[in-house]
Enzyme design. Structure first.
Site: not given
Ligand code: GLU
Length: 506
Positions: A252-254
């Site tokens: 994930s980007k996060r």
């Protein structure tokens, strides 16, 4: 019917490598079948969509060499068509106006994307068909709408039955209607929702094959119901395995930040063709098992049938800056740097050197032959284009850094090099001509005469001349750097050894 595929990213943040992989597979499929590859920016989430993100998607595709056919489509421009389609379904009794006041609407039933919740409801026995407005008489519904009462539009899904389709990757898929709620097509503010927009646009654009991430499998069932309600022909569906983090969690980007962003690879010195090749192998492999494939080979070999069902893993080491990317990606990049036609590599190195103020116009003119031969030699061991300006800096500038480990290993532990290296310089200075072979003969002769191993001089010279512990054959390095610079650098170590003595390092 000729193949028409599309890449349909939402412009909310940077281009995720999983999305880039979807784009690549669509593009390869279009090329393979002589079809068209279209780009549609799904910018209907006005709050989260940004121009910057659209730009990074377009730049990312360009960097990977995935050019799209026909005009770029912005989904938001089609909102009227989406609304018209929903209203037509209402008029035909296939969808209905839901006048439930907003406050009473269960959030979970509004958010179409969260399929698991819908399934959970089904398991709990929530009746998706219990909406009191589902069977409201058409006249009554029209009257309330005309009076200005707000409403959402929902698709009317039969109570019994199931959707099924044959996924080109995952095989036969089916879902009971009871697991699918009456999905919202239009919000009460008239905003069309994802499943409606995507289906209308895919129909409008004549999409024959929908190739996208496996995370959309659940949406596909809902979309099939919409295709059927609209009386439209179903496209083929092919879902792609997810790309997971090393711990098999979601990439994930996060959580994983820039590791997940395509532009990271451009900015950190990846050759686009190498990264494209690497991406192609995330979830697909050619029949022959060969790994380094030119773009023509990728196109020739590509088939949806060879896409894997199990997730691909992107093997970087979290929290370890030395392993910021997948080992295989780095290996692939090194392969390309080492073996690609030098004329294709030169412009990339030029850009890299220019960005680091190491480029000299002479490299395009009088010193072009020298530049090409330097690149030919040093590219053998580099992993990224950045290496040309970092580890390779000593070839293009006299102002370069010494790698601490190299100094420790090859110089600090060998104080006698303080005399030996300038001694070697004296021998090299006399050579005429000065080249690989004469430098080798001079170094080996001097080692014998001094009673030391040639390796001692070779390693010491390498670190003195390039700042590094490893690199191409030292005699090639002498030849590239030339007589003057080789001699100067071998001599420049004296004050340096003295300084080490002074601080008691030796
Ligand atoms: N816009 C969707 C996304 O970015 C993709 C839609 C699709 O491919 O059908 O996940």
């Amino acid at each position: 019917m000729s193949v028409r595929v599309r890449f349909a990213p939402s412009p909310t943040g940077y281009l995720h490598i999983g999305a880039a992989r979807s784009a690549l597979f669509n593009w390869l499929y279009a090329k393979k079948t002589g079809g068209k590859f279209l780009l549609r920016i799904e910018d209907t989430d006005l709050q989260r969509s940004t121009d910057e993100s659209t730009r990074s998607i377009i730049d990312g595709l360009e960097w990977l060499g995935l050019s799209y056919d026909e005009e770029l489509v912005f989904q938001s421009a089609n909102a009227d068509k989406h609304r018209a389609a929903a209203n037509k379904l209402v008029a035909e009794g296939k969808a209905y106006r839901d006048f439930t006041p907003k406050a009473e609407r269960n959030d979970a039933t509004v958010k179409q994307g969260i399929a698991d919740r819908a399934r959970a409801h089904a398991a709990e026995g929530v009746d998706h068909r219990s909406n009191p407005f589902r069977d409201l008489a058409g006249e009554e519904s029209d009257k309330r709408a005309a009076a200005g009462e707000p409403f959402a539009v929902r698709l009317k899904i039969a109570s019994d039955g199931k959707t099924h389709f044959d996924d080109m990757v995952y095989g036969p898929q089916e879902r009971e209607y009871s697991e699918i709620e009456d999905l919202v097509l239009l919000r009460s503010d008239g905003h069309p929702l994802y499943n409606l927009s995507v289906v209308i646009d895919d129909i409008e654009m004549g999409i024959t094959h929908v190739i996208r991430g496996q995370d959309h499998l659940t949406n596909t069932h809902k979309q099939i119901l919409l295709y059927q309600a609209l009386g439209a022909r179903l496209p083929h569906f092919a879902h792609l395995p997810l790309i997971l983090a090393p711990n098999k969690g979601k990439l994930s980007k996060r959580k994983h930040g820039e590791v997940v962003s395509l532009t990271t690879y451009r900015d950190r010195g990846f050759v686009p063709a190498a990264f494209r090749n690497f991406l192609a192998l995330l979830g697909w492999s050619p029949a022959e098992g060969k790994e380094v494939l030119s773009v023509d080979e990728l196109i020739a070999e590509f088939s949806l049938e060879h896409i894997h069902r199990s997730p691909a893993v992107f093997n970087f080491q979290e929290n370890d800056p030395r392993h910021w990317t997948d080992e295989k990606a780095l290996w692939m990049n090194a392969e390309y740097i080492r073996t690609m036609p030098v004329d294709d590599l030169l412009p990339m190195i030029k850009a890299e050197l220019r960005a680091n103020k190491l480029w000299r116009e002479e490299y395009d003119e009088d010193d072009h032959d020298w530049f090409v031969s330097a690149v030919q030699v040093i590219r053998q061991r580099f992993h990224t284009l950045k290496d040309f300006s970092a580890q390779g800096r000593a070839y293009f500038s006299d102002d370069f850094d010494f790698d601490e480990a190299a100094v420790n290993k090859n110089l600090r532990k060998e104080p006698k090099l303080k005399e030996l290296l300038p001694g070697l310089a004296d021998h090299l200075e006399k050579l005429d001509p000065f080249n690989h072979d004469t430098a080798e003969a001079a170094l080996r002769g001097f080692a014998e005469e001094s009673g030391v191993k040639a390796g001692l001089l070779i390693n010491g010279s390498r670190t003195m001349l390039t700042g590094q512990a490893v690199g191409p054959s030292m005699f090639e390095v002498f030849a590239i750097l030339g007589q003057k610079r080789s001699v100067e650098r071998l001599r420049s170590g004296v004050p340096w050894f003295d300084a080490m003595n002074a601080v008691g390092d030796v």
